[in-house]
Write a protein that holds these residues in place. Sequence first.
Motif, PDB file in Angstrom:
ATOM      1  N   ARG A 227       1.129  18.008   2.108  1.00  0.00           N
ATOM      2  CA  ARG A 227       1.771  16.716   1.892  1.00  0.00           C
ATOM      3  C   ARG A 227       3.267  16.912   1.741  1.00  0.00           C
ATOM      4  NH1 ARG A 227       0.321  12.661  -3.038  1.00  0.00           N
ATOM      5  NH2 ARG A 227       1.888  13.883  -4.163  1.00  0.00           N
ATOM      6  N   LEU A 228       4.023  16.209   2.578  1.00  0.00           N
ATOM      7  CA  LEU A 228       5.476  16.283   2.531  1.00  0.00           C
ATOM      8  C   LEU A 228       6.076  15.188   1.674  1.00  0.00           C
ATOM      9  CD1 LEU A 228       6.176  16.939   6.333  1.00  0.00           C
ATOM     10  CD2 LEU A 228       5.759  18.622   4.520  1.00  0.00           C
ATOM     11  N   ALA A 229       5.434  14.027   1.653  1.00  0.00           N
ATOM     12  CA  ALA A 229       5.969  12.905   0.889  1.00  0.00           C
ATOM     13  C   ALA A 229       4.883  11.857   0.685  1.00  0.00           C
ATOM     14  CB  ALA A 229       7.156  12.278   1.618  1.00  0.00           C
ATOM     15  N   ARG A 230       5.117  11.028  -0.304  1.00  0.00           N
ATOM     16  CA  ARG A 230       4.260   9.864  -0.542  1.00  0.00           C
ATOM     17  C   ARG A 230       5.144   8.630  -0.495  1.00  0.00           C
ATOM     18  NH1 ARG A 230      -0.088   9.239  -5.494  1.00  0.00           N
ATOM     19  NH2 ARG A 230      -1.132   7.350  -4.723  1.00  0.00           N
TER      20      ARG A 230
ATOM     21  N   GLY B  16       0.803  -1.217   0.000  1.00  0.00           N
ATOM     22  CA  GLY B  16       0.000   0.000   0.000  1.00  0.00           C
ATOM     23  C   GLY B  16       0.835   1.265   0.000  1.00  0.00           C
ATOM     24  N   GLU B  17       0.154   2.410   0.111  1.00  0.00           N
ATOM     25  CA  GLU B  17       0.822   3.701   0.076  1.00  0.00           C
ATOM     26  C   GLU B  17       0.263   4.615   1.157  1.00  0.00           C
ATOM     27  OE1 GLU B  17       0.325   5.277  -3.854  1.00  0.00           O
ATOM     28  OE2 GLU B  17       2.053   4.171  -4.636  1.00  0.00           O
ATOM     29  N   VAL B  18       1.111   5.560   1.597  1.00  0.00           N
ATOM     30  CA  VAL B  18       0.715   6.527   2.621  1.00  0.00           C
ATOM     31  C   VAL B  18       1.173   7.919   2.202  1.00  0.00           C
ATOM     32  CG1 VAL B  18       0.871   4.801   4.453  1.00  0.00           C
ATOM     33  CG2 VAL B  18       2.838   6.294   3.985  1.00  0.00           C
ATOM     34  N   ASN B  19       0.493   8.918   2.730  1.00  0.00           N
ATOM     35  CA  ASN B  19       0.939  10.299   2.618  1.00  0.00           C
ATOM     36  C   ASN B  19       1.521  10.739   3.947  1.00  0.00           C
ATOM     37  OD1 ASN B  19       0.313  10.837  -0.044  1.00  0.00           O
ATOM     38  ND2 ASN B  19      -1.731  11.650   0.400  1.00  0.00           N
ATOM     39  N   VAL B  20       2.632  11.454   3.891  1.00  0.00           N
ATOM     40  CA  VAL B  20       3.210  12.083   5.069  1.00  0.00           C
ATOM     41  C   VAL B  20       2.819  13.557   5.009  1.00  0.00           C
ATOM     42  CG1 VAL B  20       5.314  12.579   6.352  1.00  0.00           C
ATOM     43  CG2 VAL B  20       5.123  10.464   5.039  1.00  0.00           C
TER      44      VAL B  20
ATOM     45  N   ALA C  66       5.369  14.379  12.009  1.00  0.00           N
ATOM     46  CA  ALA C  66       4.396  14.529  10.924  1.00  0.00           C
ATOM     47  C   ALA C  66       3.322  13.452  11.053  1.00  0.00           C
ATOM     48  CB  ALA C  66       5.082  14.431   9.569  1.00  0.00           C
ATOM     49  N   ASN C  67       2.251  13.620  10.284  1.00  0.00           N
ATOM     50  CA  ASN C  67       1.185  12.628  10.227  1.00  0.00           C
ATOM     51  C   ASN C  67       1.467  11.645   9.095  1.00  0.00           C
ATOM     52  OD1 ASN C  67      -0.587  14.122  12.165  1.00  0.00           O
ATOM     53  ND2 ASN C  67      -0.622  15.621  10.502  1.00  0.00           N
ATOM     54  N   VAL C  68       1.055  10.414   9.290  1.00  0.00           N
ATOM     55  CA  VAL C  68       1.157   9.398   8.238  1.00  0.00           C
ATOM     56  C   VAL C  68      -0.241   8.825   8.034  1.00  0.00           C
ATOM     57  CG1 VAL C  68       2.181   7.216   7.516  1.00  0.00           C
ATOM     58  CG2 VAL C  68       3.547   8.858   8.829  1.00  0.00           C
TER      59      VAL C  68
END
Length: 449
Positions: A214-217, A204-208, A237-239
């Motif tokens: 959004r800082l990163a995917r 799967g994938e997450v957003n930071v 940060a949030n994930v």
Amino acid sequence: MNNDECGTSPEDILLPVLVEALNESPKDYRLRRGMVTAIGELGFRNHAITAACHVADDLVHQGHILPALLVLCGSSDYRGFTSAPIQERLRSLHAASSASDEAMVEQIFIEATPLTRKDIPNLDPETLKALSVEEQVGRVLGFLAEPAIDSYEGIALPMPLFTEMPCEHFLSATPYLACEYVAAGETIIKAGEDANSVLIIAEGEVNVTLDDKRLARLGAGSVIGEMALFTRCKRRANVIATSEVSYIELQGSDALALCEKSATFQEDLRRFCNKRMIQNLIRTSPLFAKFDVGTASMLAQSFVQKLFSKGDILVSYGEPRKGLWLIANGTVDVRMPNTLDVLKKVATLEQGDVFGEISLITSVPATAQVMANSEGWALFLDKSHFEGLIKEHPELSDYLNEVCRERVGGHAESKSLKPIRVPKLEIDNTFGMPVGELTSNEREPNQLN
């Protein structure tokens, strides 16, 4: 009409329901993993162990190391983790993940080969419902012995964290690994929470994100929060899951327990964390932005670990600066002279903070003192190693001179601190022409070179 009125129990339809879903998505190995777990939950431990080995083998052959690890670690749910077959598969998984770079390169140029598979029909959910649970398990076990349709051999990529340690250390950590699953949209980590575990995304994938930005995917193979293995800090940060996500989690307390049992295990973890911090620095610092992959790799290998104790002086004010520092663990205080030439604390640096970048490309003496105020360690890049790389890549000189102009020319200092006078900045011959005359500027206290 409910199950009891039909004379069936939840156990009677558990596998048929999963089979029906798998028939609709025959290549979904998460459903196969669910079948393995279901067999264990129904009380058929040995059958579940056999099924787990089948599914894990298929995944490894396809190059999906982390999903295979999920299957094997999930065997703890039905008391199968310590069994000889599961332990044997864990060893094989580590060996496949530790394949040499040369072997991986060779596989890239080989045409994909389909996995050997018997031509078997799909299971019929309705037919299964008419069987006893034991008979259902037998049918499903035979089905899971074959890989999914249209499955191909794949390249086994290294497991983050575990590949670089000996197999015995990997095996000692696996009992502590928790397998977690979240739906799309769920928050896995919240900014400000205590960072007490490290996560490895398996599927799967997450957003930071931070402050709705959004800082990163990140996707499979990404590691989140590795420094929690050594330090007590807050999540920065949030994930948030953007799809169904499976991940493996190791608690910091469990990692520390493993470190207490084995000093070499601690060295493995520290080496991994150091490497990750160096990679992040090289990837994000403007100073290294123009380096190609090969040069960046050589640069990363030039960093050395330096331990420090409280009171140690890492950088002395007014003396020649020797290189770049990256704080990996612990904290250091920064002191700069005020108008009375008295060193005054202006900042405290912690894990992830960098100082000394400009020392790599200038001969200006240190403008601050840096003293450790706790035990810890830092990663140090000696100026001489950096210069050696630049000699091999003279085309970087103009770029580095421009970085130097921006860094020194853009710094500002608190009014209570003594202004830094830089009438002329001399670049070592390694970097080509000097940048020439620069106006004196005040400097921001927390921006160190």
